[in-house]
Write an enzyme that holds these catalytic residues in place. Sequence first.
Site, PDB file in Angstrom:
ATOM      1  N   ARG A 234       0.780  -1.223   0.025  1.00  0.00           N
ATOM      2  CA  ARG A 234      -0.140  -0.032  -0.031  1.00  0.00           C
ATOM      3  C   ARG A 234       0.824   1.165   0.132  1.00  0.00           C
ATOM      4  O   ARG A 234       1.798   1.365   0.713  1.00  0.00           O
ATOM      5  CB  ARG A 234      -0.721   0.037   1.376  1.00  0.00           C
ATOM      6  CG  ARG A 234      -2.154  -0.969   1.190  1.00  0.00           C
ATOM      7  CD  ARG A 234      -3.277  -0.398   0.013  1.00  0.00           C
ATOM      8  NE  ARG A 234      -4.228  -1.316  -0.148  1.00  0.00           N
ATOM      9  CZ  ARG A 234      -4.608  -2.250  -0.870  1.00  0.00           C
ATOM     10  NH1 ARG A 234      -3.450  -2.689  -1.808  1.00  0.00           N
ATOM     11  NH2 ARG A 234      -5.625  -2.888  -0.799  1.00  0.00           N
ATOM     12  N   ASP A 258       4.665   0.035  -6.748  1.00  0.00           N
ATOM     13  CA  ASP A 258       3.365  -0.254  -7.580  1.00  0.00           C
ATOM     14  C   ASP A 258       2.321   0.163  -7.055  1.00  0.00           C
ATOM     15  O   ASP A 258       1.141   0.132  -7.687  1.00  0.00           O
ATOM     16  CB  ASP A 258       3.198  -1.771  -7.595  1.00  0.00           C
ATOM     17  CG  ASP A 258       2.241  -2.529  -8.487  1.00  0.00           C
ATOM     18  OD1 ASP A 258       2.206  -2.113  -9.553  1.00  0.00           O
ATOM     19  OD2 ASP A 258       1.443  -3.384  -8.118  1.00  0.00           O
ATOM     20  N   GLU A 263      -2.307   7.368  -5.331  1.00  0.00           N
ATOM     21  CA  GLU A 263      -2.605   6.737  -6.621  1.00  0.00           C
ATOM     22  C   GLU A 263      -4.059   6.734  -7.309  1.00  0.00           C
ATOM     23  O   GLU A 263      -4.045   6.490  -8.644  1.00  0.00           O
ATOM     24  CB  GLU A 263      -2.128   5.148  -6.559  1.00  0.00           C
ATOM     25  CG  GLU A 263      -3.181   4.305  -5.658  1.00  0.00           C
ATOM     26  CD  GLU A 263      -2.659   3.034  -5.239  1.00  0.00           C
ATOM     27  OE1 GLU A 263      -1.661   2.650  -5.304  1.00  0.00           O
ATOM     28  OE2 GLU A 263      -3.530   2.103  -6.013  1.00  0.00           O
ATOM     29  N   HIS A 295      -0.283  -0.252  -9.847  1.00  0.00           N
ATOM     30  CA  HIS A 295      -0.927  -1.215  -9.055  1.00  0.00           C
ATOM     31  C   HIS A 295      -1.257  -2.305 -10.039  1.00  0.00           C
ATOM     32  O   HIS A 295      -2.488  -2.901  -9.921  1.00  0.00           O
ATOM     33  CB  HIS A 295      -2.121  -0.806  -8.451  1.00  0.00           C
ATOM     34  CG  HIS A 295      -2.671  -1.023  -6.884  1.00  0.00           C
ATOM     35  ND1 HIS A 295      -2.910  -0.571  -5.942  1.00  0.00           N
ATOM     36  CD2 HIS A 295      -2.574  -2.467  -6.685  1.00  0.00           C
ATOM     37  CE1 HIS A 295      -3.445  -1.346  -5.136  1.00  0.00           C
ATOM     38  NE2 HIS A 295      -2.829  -2.677  -5.579  1.00  0.00           N
TER      39      HIS A 295
HETATM   40  C1  COI Z   1      -6.097  -6.040  -3.153  1.00  0.00           C
HETATM   41  O1  COI Z   1      -6.567  -6.815  -3.513  1.00  0.00           O
HETATM   42  O2  COI Z   1      -6.474  -5.207  -2.109  1.00  0.00           O
HETATM   43  C2  COI Z   1      -5.420  -5.039  -4.295  1.00  0.00           C
HETATM   44  O3  COI Z   1      -4.374  -4.509  -3.701  1.00  0.00           O
HETATM   45  C3  COI Z   1      -5.751  -5.138  -5.491  1.00  0.00           C
HETATM   46  C4  COI Z   1      -6.149  -3.552  -5.942  1.00  0.00           C
HETATM   47  C5  COI Z   1      -6.109  -3.383  -7.448  1.00  0.00           C
HETATM   48  C6  COI Z   1      -7.451  -3.069  -5.084  1.00  0.00           C
END
Ligand code: COI
Length: 330
Positions: A234, A258, A263, A295
Amino acid sequence: MKIYMYGVYQDEVPYIKEWQEEHPEVTVNSTTKLLDENTVNLSKGSDGVVVFQQKPYSDEALRQLALNGITKMSLRNVGVDNLNHELAQKLGFQITNVPVYSPAAIAEFSVTQALNLLRRTKEFYLKLAKGDYNWAPHLAKEMNKQVVGIVGTGNIGSTAAKIFAGFGAKVIAYSRHQNKELEGIVEYVSLDELYKRATIISLYLPHVPATDKMLNEKTFAMMRDGVLLVNTARGPLVDEKALIEALNSGKVGGAALDVMTGETKIFNQQINFQEVDYDEFKDLVDRPNVLITPHIAFYTDQAIKNMVKMSLSANLDLIKTGTSDKLVKF
Ligand code: COI
């Protein structure tokens, strides 16, 4: 029974169809739009909603959902940090997530990016684009000579630890709960020791108050000169202003991000660089030793399939039985 899905991507459609064929008693309707106050009424009359977005779920949308009699909500992802937990609880929501959709997807990507930093691939691509096919001065480093610090050995961190170990790296880890499966693969250490010893630090923790900006001026100062960072967890785990300082001074030798604090302003959309209001991103994105990706660590066919099918099944469980093994405990 009716389930309404928000924020559906093209990649998810075949798996929705597959699930629907396995559950003919359920009608699944969907939209590509995200859940917000403008779209909330699209799901009126449904028994539950299945959602997926990085953008925060607005309080207003939650309130309107509850007013429409919908309190069974299933996230197609793992993170629940974009949701007002207190309000959801107060409104009587039952929320599920998909805690394990594909740890390998994220783990493999984090290892890929660590290798890209070590092998300096972005630097080579940038100079190749200018017709410069020289080797020097971009001498690389080998993974098998690294000390990799894994922060958080949940499903994803543990999978990553095993892959890094497969490359012959020395793997040290910090985690609140030690994973017995990693005996003989990982040496558990304190967080301070990890910061002091690791040549690569890779984060696998959720964003909660205790992890907010855990990589900051103070913790960067403890690290080895030239340490490489990988963050597929995160964005807010890293103080981005402090990271810029640490990159400028050479304390941090490279970073693969990432995820970023701001973001939602830039990722998974077409952006106009001039108009982006995000100074840290603008500073970091063009650096040869910084790899920014939008991401995408989770974004594999296997993960999408599991996210879709597991979230739909969890929502159906909530509707039919009033509970689910994927219920989020706030
Ligand atoms: C998650 O599964 O929490 C992720 O980080 C994916 C994201 C694209 C929401």
